[in-house]
Design a protein around this motif. Structure first.
Motif, PDB file in Angstrom:
ATOM      1  N   LYS A  35      43.848  45.327  42.071  1.00 47.66           N
ATOM      2  CA  LYS A  35      42.694  46.132  42.470  1.00 47.66           C
ATOM      3  C   LYS A  35      41.719  45.342  43.336  1.00 47.66           C
ATOM      4  CE  LYS A  35      43.086  50.259  40.958  1.00 47.66           C
ATOM      5  NZ  LYS A  35      43.120  51.326  41.962  1.00 47.66           N
ATOM      6  N   CYS A  36      41.945  44.064  43.507  1.00 43.74           N
ATOM      7  CA  CYS A  36      40.958  43.246  44.212  1.00 43.74           C
ATOM      8  C   CYS A  36      41.251  43.159  45.705  1.00 43.74           C
ATOM      9  CB  CYS A  36      40.923  41.845  43.607  1.00 43.74           C
ATOM     10  SG  CYS A  36      39.829  40.740  44.521  1.00 43.74           S
ATOM     11  N   PRO A  37      40.352  43.714  46.531  1.00 41.63           N
ATOM     12  CA  PRO A  37      40.600  43.719  47.974  1.00 41.63           C
ATOM     13  C   PRO A  37      40.709  42.304  48.576  1.00 41.63           C
ATOM     14  CG  PRO A  37      38.785  45.194  47.432  1.00 41.63           C
ATOM     15  CD  PRO A  37      39.112  44.431  46.185  1.00 41.63           C
ATOM     16  N   THR A  38      39.914  41.363  48.081  1.00 44.91           N
ATOM     17  CA  THR A  38      39.985  40.039  48.710  1.00 44.91           C
ATOM     18  C   THR A  38      41.266  39.307  48.310  1.00 44.91           C
ATOM     19  OG1 THR A  38      38.689  38.980  46.943  1.00 44.91           O
ATOM     20  CG2 THR A  38      37.481  39.804  48.851  1.00 44.91           C
ATOM     21  N   SER A  49      40.927  35.958  43.847  1.00 47.01           N
ATOM     22  CA  SER A  49      41.132  37.063  42.906  1.00 47.01           C
ATOM     23  C   SER A  49      40.112  36.950  41.784  1.00 47.01           C
ATOM     24  CB  SER A  49      42.539  36.964  42.306  1.00 47.01           C
ATOM     25  OG  SER A  49      42.563  35.997  41.268  1.00 47.01           O
ATOM     26  N   PRO A  50      39.888  38.034  41.056  1.00 41.40           N
ATOM     27  CA  PRO A  50      38.937  37.972  39.928  1.00 41.40           C
ATOM     28  C   PRO A  50      39.366  36.952  38.877  1.00 41.40           C
ATOM     29  CG  PRO A  50      39.736  40.224  40.294  1.00 41.40           C
ATOM     30  CD  PRO A  50      40.468  39.361  41.242  1.00 41.40           C
ATOM     31  N   LEU A  79      33.471  40.448  47.191  1.00 43.32           N
ATOM     32  CA  LEU A  79      32.674  41.569  47.684  1.00 43.32           C
ATOM     33  C   LEU A  79      31.616  41.995  46.674  1.00 43.32           C
ATOM     34  CD1 LEU A  79      35.759  43.619  48.718  1.00 43.32           C
ATOM     35  CD2 LEU A  79      33.934  43.160  50.353  1.00 43.32           C
ATOM     36  N   GLY A  80      31.864  41.648  45.420  1.00 47.51           N
ATOM     37  CA  GLY A  80      30.986  42.187  44.370  1.00 47.51           C
ATOM     38  C   GLY A  80      31.224  43.671  44.165  1.00 47.51           C
ATOM     39  N   CYS A  81      32.405  44.149  44.536  1.00 47.92           N
ATOM     40  CA  CYS A  81      32.661  45.593  44.451  1.00 47.92           C
ATOM     41  C   CYS A  81      32.920  46.036  43.009  1.00 47.92           C
ATOM     42  CB  CYS A  81      33.849  45.972  45.327  1.00 47.92           C
ATOM     43  SG  CYS A  81      35.428  45.334  44.727  1.00 47.92           S
ATOM     44  N   ARG A  82      33.252  45.096  42.157  1.00 49.82           N
ATOM     45  CA  ARG A  82      33.478  45.321  40.733  1.00 49.82           C
ATOM     46  C   ARG A  82      34.648  46.244  40.415  1.00 49.82           C
ATOM     47  NH1 ARG A  82      27.318  45.405  38.319  1.00 49.82           N
ATOM     48  NH2 ARG A  82      28.408  45.339  36.329  1.00 49.82           N
ATOM     49  N   ALA A  83      35.584  46.319  41.367  1.00 52.11           N
ATOM     50  CA  ALA A  83      36.797  47.098  41.104  1.00 52.11           C
ATOM     51  C   ALA A  83      37.620  46.438  40.014  1.00 52.11           C
ATOM     52  CB  ALA A  83      37.634  47.221  42.374  1.00 52.11           C
ATOM     53  N   CYS A  84      37.341  45.170  39.754  1.00 52.38           N
ATOM     54  CA  CYS A  84      38.088  44.456  38.717  1.00 52.38           C
ATOM     55  C   CYS A  84      37.629  44.856  37.317  1.00 52.38           C
ATOM     56  CB  CYS A  84      37.949  42.946  38.905  1.00 52.38           C
ATOM     57  SG  CYS A  84      36.291  42.408  39.351  1.00 52.38           S
ATOM     58  N   TYR A  94      32.538  41.189  34.853  1.00 48.52           N
ATOM     59  CA  TYR A  94      32.645  40.287  36.001  1.00 48.52           C
ATOM     60  C   TYR A  94      31.377  40.285  36.863  1.00 48.52           C
ATOM     61  CZ  TYR A  94      33.981  38.193  40.337  1.00 48.52           C
ATOM     62  OH  TYR A  94      33.982  37.390  41.432  1.00 48.52           O
TER      63      TYR A  94
HETATM   64  S1  SF4 Z   1      34.151  42.216  42.616  1.00 47.43           S
HETATM   65 FE1  SF4 Z   1      36.142  41.875  41.649  1.00 47.43          FE
HETATM   66  S2  SF4 Z   1      37.571  43.218  42.754  1.00 47.43           S
HETATM   67 FE2  SF4 Z   1      35.700  43.083  44.016  1.00 47.43          FE
HETATM   68  S3  SF4 Z   1      36.149  41.405  45.446  1.00 47.43           S
HETATM   69 FE3  SF4 Z   1      35.057  40.498  43.710  1.00 47.43          FE
HETATM   70  S4  SF4 Z   1      36.674  39.797  42.339  1.00 47.43           S
HETATM   71 FE4  SF4 Z   1      37.628  41.224  43.788  1.00 47.43          FE
END
Ligand code: SF4
Ligand SMILES: Cc1cc2nc3c(=O)[nH]c(=O)nc-3n(C[C@H](O)[C@H](O)[C@H](O)COP(=O)(O)OP(=O)(O)OC[C@H]3O[C@@H](n4cnc5c(N)ncnc54)[C@H](O)[C@@H]3O)c2cc1C
Ligand code: SF4
Lengths: 441, 473
Positions: A35-38, A49-50, A79-84, A94
């Motif tokens: 799920k992590c874009p980066t 990765s997270p 990204l801080g998108c928190r998809a993790c 996270y």
């Molecule tokens: S917030 Fe989580 S999913 Fe989003 S880029 Fe950072 S580690 Fe990856």
């Protein structure tokens, strides 16, 4: 460069401040990786990765490795998108860990002079002050409407800026001038019978550059039966600060907002920007160690709700909504979905519009790469993520892309512009779309 | 630290961008999903082809540097923890599905393909690849083959081993060989394919695999049975099988597990009962319906307090998701989660479950049990805190007793997670001294310098003895 003394201070602060239980709670199962874009766009690098980032935080905290440039790089590129988070079976928070370590690095590191000045201007002098944002927006409006913009385009002055910034300039919406941003009433009455009394969090960008969207949101809420209170003393939510390692400033802003909203007798505090809503709902965490404020923060956090949920709860979608035939898709706002858990309400509202076709986008829940100011600070990664997003967008054949956060809206516009589709595809905020579709009886 | 000439040579093979020995990069490949194990490699390398792997292996063999092949690092036996340093070898560039052969019903893949991508790709064409470990959204086929992973569908369809038809391998001396093929029958010599399956990266590097596909079953039904007593549930499992029904899934959750899963996945599972069975059958519609009806009856006559057949696909999917996240949901309770996979003949399940409860009480440790009850593969999961030394000792003692009990009942110390480092010291319990000797001689015959994933499967001390013996003879 980080000096050895700085590294030592950072390491100590990691050890003291980062929640060891939560670091241990990560069982390293790797469920968050896909799920992590980066992670994906870096070519499956564990360090981006997270799971890798959490392991790095733990290693620094345990003194296993130094917080060197590579560690910092890994944390910066997040990204801080928190998809993790939603996919994490262990419930590792996270986003909170990231906020903490970014704050530590920021507080213990001396940035180059230029960066320091820029940070000071943005975090101290612009965002905490509503009127300054409005002044800037007014300047932008002047720039756009006086032909200055044309001159800049023709002379190629913009070519001197990095690509992303130059394109960004093109996609900024027509900014309202000062007159249009005049104060509005602090209490608004519903169109028909009153069903709920709510407060509205205006946001800073949303209330300046995206003023029309705020107006549309208020209009929809009035139609749905809300009496709306808009307290005057509210300030920027502090998300930008919190995500950039300026937690103390974020706390100051949070306290101001708590004061502004707590006396109001309302059930809910509504937002229409996923990023702001998520950060407001996290105030209880932000102030959890402050005895005087933690309880008050929790009360505010518990009342935060996205306007789309309220519209659904008040059956707004039962109204006659109509648009001419078109394919519409929806791009989730990361924080709206991953932090506030809102994914169905916006879709339900869009699907209630007659004559349109709703086409779900592949990976609509994946970040578009906007992430606050990430698209400017990390434009290479941001554009990779955006390019992937555009492939998925095109596959829907949508001519209207709906978003629910100003950052996403601009980023998606940027994507469409870069693909040369700006004349065929429009990007709109959910509130604007709904108001356009609304047919009064 | 690795030799600078060796380092240079590696970089020449894979290019600068695919070699990394910064602290950050080494750290993030120092662990896998096994609690309590961490060790830094000397370098991390990501080859782009079998040819590059050949070169790397030759170099490592010359310089006697350990190679740790690593898929996604989700194994639960410390199988990719670089105990003795060396290079961690990644398969992220080798992640293509090479061919789906509709006539021979096979799929050929590179080792880095993610399990669920493979499953989706073949299902799109109407085929079925059954092995579905709970980690399938991130686990790789290379990892699955090397651990011989199982999944929810194991009872009826078997495990990874049952689907591996042929392999391409790079041996520790740098030679590339192919074993097996797109063949339903093949008895030409020793079955090297089977030997490689479950070898945990200790024998060779798998660079390509040809896997068996079967037609996709066209119907599935899911059922949930609730029991007040754990023993009733365990006895139901045995009863279903002895009634000659092989469900595609037969999963078991105990009360503590149920509570945690419900808290996490919110699928409406009851939390005040002792055990739940999640049962599925697939195949032709009428057979499925008949079987599910019989299973319902068996559950009821074995004192199930409720039997519920999922009405919709979504409901069924939700129930499956709940079971899939069991282990992980448990991880929320305590900082450290230790998951074992002691396995017994399925007829012994009631005894095993009872023993696990007794042992947990005896050592005063917190063990939740769930698992693939249909194939006797239980997951007694211990919730603890790795920082509490005293408790950890009790946990270890409890598990040792559980392993011994499993063996006593005709079972094994690990059903699907592999030996790795985690269970190396217990391997003798299962295979005996002579069994260990044979395994070690196979290892040494193929990998004389012990460069392939050293420290795994065999405990270090016993392996050292082996090497010394060999040098003497
Ligand atoms: S917030 Fe989580 S999913 Fe989003 S880029 Fe950072 S580690 Fe990856
Ligand atoms: C939450 C969770 C749930 C799980 N559920 C299950 C389950 O239901 N069933 C089950 O069986 N397992 C399960 N596992 C264990 C694990 O996911 C499996 O063992 C999986 O097959 C490992 O795949 P991987 O790609 O992560 O391999 P890794 O962990 O990276 O490697 C596993 C082993 O394979 C070797 N290896 C990998 N690729 C190669 C190659 N190309 N050549 C040679 N050696 C190689 C490694 O050296 C190592 O010994 C679970 C794990 C977790 C964390
Ligand atoms: S999903 Fe959660 S527990 Fe698993 S590796 Fe990611 S953060 Fe850790």
């Amino acid at each position: 460069m980080t000096t050895p003394e700085e590294k030592q201070k950072i390491q100590e602060a990691f050890h003291q401040r980062v929640d060891d239980d939560e670091l241990l709670n990560c069982m390293r199962c790797g469920f968050c990786l896909p799920k992590c874009p980066t992670y994906i766009e870096s070519g499956y690098k564990e360090s981006h990765s997270p799971r890798g980032r959490i392991a790095l935080m733990k290693a620094v905290s345990d003194g296993l490795i130094e917080p060197d440039e590579d560690v910092e790089r890994s944390l910066e590129l997040c990204l801080g998108c928190r998809a993790c988070e939603p996919v994490c079976p262990s419930g590792v928070p996270y986003g909170h860990l990231l906020e903490e370590v970014r704050d530590i690095i920021n507080q213990n590191k001396k940035f180059p002079f230029k960066t320091r000045v820029l940070r000071k201007i943005v975090f101290d002098h612009v965002f905490p002050h509503h009127h300054r944002i409005k002044t800037l927006t007014n300047l932008l409006s002047y720039y756009q409407s006086t032909g200055m913009q044309n001159i800049m385009h023709k002379t190629g002055v913009l070519n001197m800026f990095p690509d992303t910034l130059a394109t960004m300039e093109k996609v900024l919406p027509q900014a309202p001038n000062k007159k249009k941003m005049n104060k509005r009433e602090t209490i608004m009455t519903p169109v028909n019978t009153k069903k709920k009394r709510v407060a509205f969090f205006t946001g800073c960008l949303m209330d300046s550059l995206f003023r029309e969207t705020n107006d549309a949101t208020l209009e929809l809420l009035k139609i749905a039966g809300c009496e709306i209170v808009i307290p005057d003393q509210q300030v920027c939510c502090g998300a930008l600060h919190g995500h950039s390692g300026e937690k103390e400033r974020a706390r100051d802003l949070a306290k101001k907002n708590i004061k502004a909203f707590e006396a109001l007798n309302v059930d809910y505090i509504l937002t229409n920007a996923g990023g702001c809503g998520a950060f407001l709902s996290d105030y209880d965490h932000l102030l959890k160690e402050d005895e005087e404020w933690s309880g008050r923060a929790k009360k505010l956090s518990n009342k935060i709700i996205d306007f789309s949920s309220i519209l659904v709860a008040l059956d707004f979608h039962q109204n006659h909504l109509f648009l001419h035939q078109q394919v519409i898709t929806y791009q989730d706002s990361c924080h709206l979905r991953n932090v506030l858990g809102i994914k169905d309400a916006p879709r339900r509202l869009i699907k209630a519009i007659d004559h349109i076709t709703f086409q779900e986008m592949k990976d609509a829940d994946t970040c578009c790469g906007s992430a606050g100011i990430y698209n400017i600070t990390e434009s290479e990664m941001s554009m990779k993520i955006l390019d992937k997003k555009m492939i998925n967008t095109k596959a829907t054949h949508a001519t209207t892309i709906v978003t629910s956060n100003p950052g996403c809206l601009l980023q998606m516009k940027l994507g469409v512009e870069r693909e040369g589709m700006a004349d065929k595809v429009r990007i709109v905020h959910l509130a604007d779309l709904l108001l356009e579709a609304y047919q009064p009886n | 630290m690795i030799d600078s000439n060796f380092r240079k040579a590696l970089i020449e093979v894979v290019g600068k961008e695919n070699f990394d020995d910064t602290n950050t990069e080494k750290l993030v490949y120092s662990y896998d999903a096994t609690p309590g194990f961490q060790a830094m490699p000397d370098a991390v390398i990501a080859p782009r082809s079998t040819e590059e792997i050949t070169e790397i292996v030759k170099l490592c063999n010359d310089y006697k540097v350990p190679i740790v092949p690593r898929g996604s690092g989700t194994n639960l036996c410390a199988g990719t923890c670089p105990l003795e340093g060396g290079v961690v070898l990644l398969f992220k560039h080798l992640n293509n599905i090479l061919e789906i052969d509709e006539e021979n019903l096979t799929v050929t893949v590179q080792p880095g393909v993610i399990t669920s991508s493979l499953i989706e790709a073949v299902e799109e064409k109407g085929f079925f690849y059954p092995p579905d470990p709970s980690s399938m959204k991130i686990s790789t086929i290379g990892g699955n083959i090397n651990e011989n992973s199982g999944g929810l569908r194991g009872l009826k369809y078997g495990v990874t081993a049952d689907y591996v038809l042929g392999l391409q391998l790079v041996l520790p001396n740098g030679e590339t060989i192919r074993t097996g093929g797109k063949l339903a029958k093949d008895v030409a010599g020793y079955d090297l394919t089977r030997l490689m399956v479950g070898s945990e990266g200790t024998l060779a590097i798998i660079t390509e695999a040809t896997l068996k596909l079967i037609p996709k079953p066209n119907d599935t039904k899911t059922l949930l049975a609730i029991f007040d007593r754990m023993e009733d549930a365990a006895e139901t499992v045995s009863a279903i099988i002895s009634n000659k029904i092989i469900p595609s899934t037969l999963e078991f959750l105990d009360n503590l597990t149920l509570n945690v899963v419900e808290d996490y996945a919110k699928v409406g599972l009851p939390t005040d009962v002792e055990a739940v069975l999640l049962i599925e059958q697939d195949g032709h519609q009428n057979v499925v319906e008949e079987d599910i009806a019989s299973i319902s009856e068996i559950c009821s006559s074995n004192k199930a307090v409720s039997v519920h057949v999922a009405e919709t696909k979504e409901e069924a999917e939700k129930l499956r998701t709940a079971r899939r996240s069991a282990l992980s949901a448990l991880a929320r309770l305590k900082p450290t989660t230790i998951l074992e996979d002691a396995t017994v003949p399925r007829s012994e399940i009631p005894k095993m479950v009872r023993s696990i409860n007794d042992i947990a009480q005896k050592y005063n440790v917190n063990i939740c049990t769930f698992g693939h009850a249909g194939d006797g593969n239980l997951h007694p999961t211990c919730l603890t805190d790795g920082r509490d030394r005293e408790e950890m000792q009790r946990v270890e003692a409890a598990f040792e007793e559980i392993f011994k009990k499993a063996i006593e009942l005709g079972g094994t110390i690990t059903g699907e997670h592999g030996v790795g480092v985690m269970k190396a010291q217990y391997l003798g319990l299962k295979v005996g001294a002579s069994g260990l000797d044979i395994m070690k001689s196979i290892k040494t015959a193929i990998d004389p310098h012990h460069i392939m994933n050293p420290g795994k499967v065999f405990s270090k001390e016993s392996m050292m003895k082996e090497v010394v013996n060999n040098d003497n003879t």
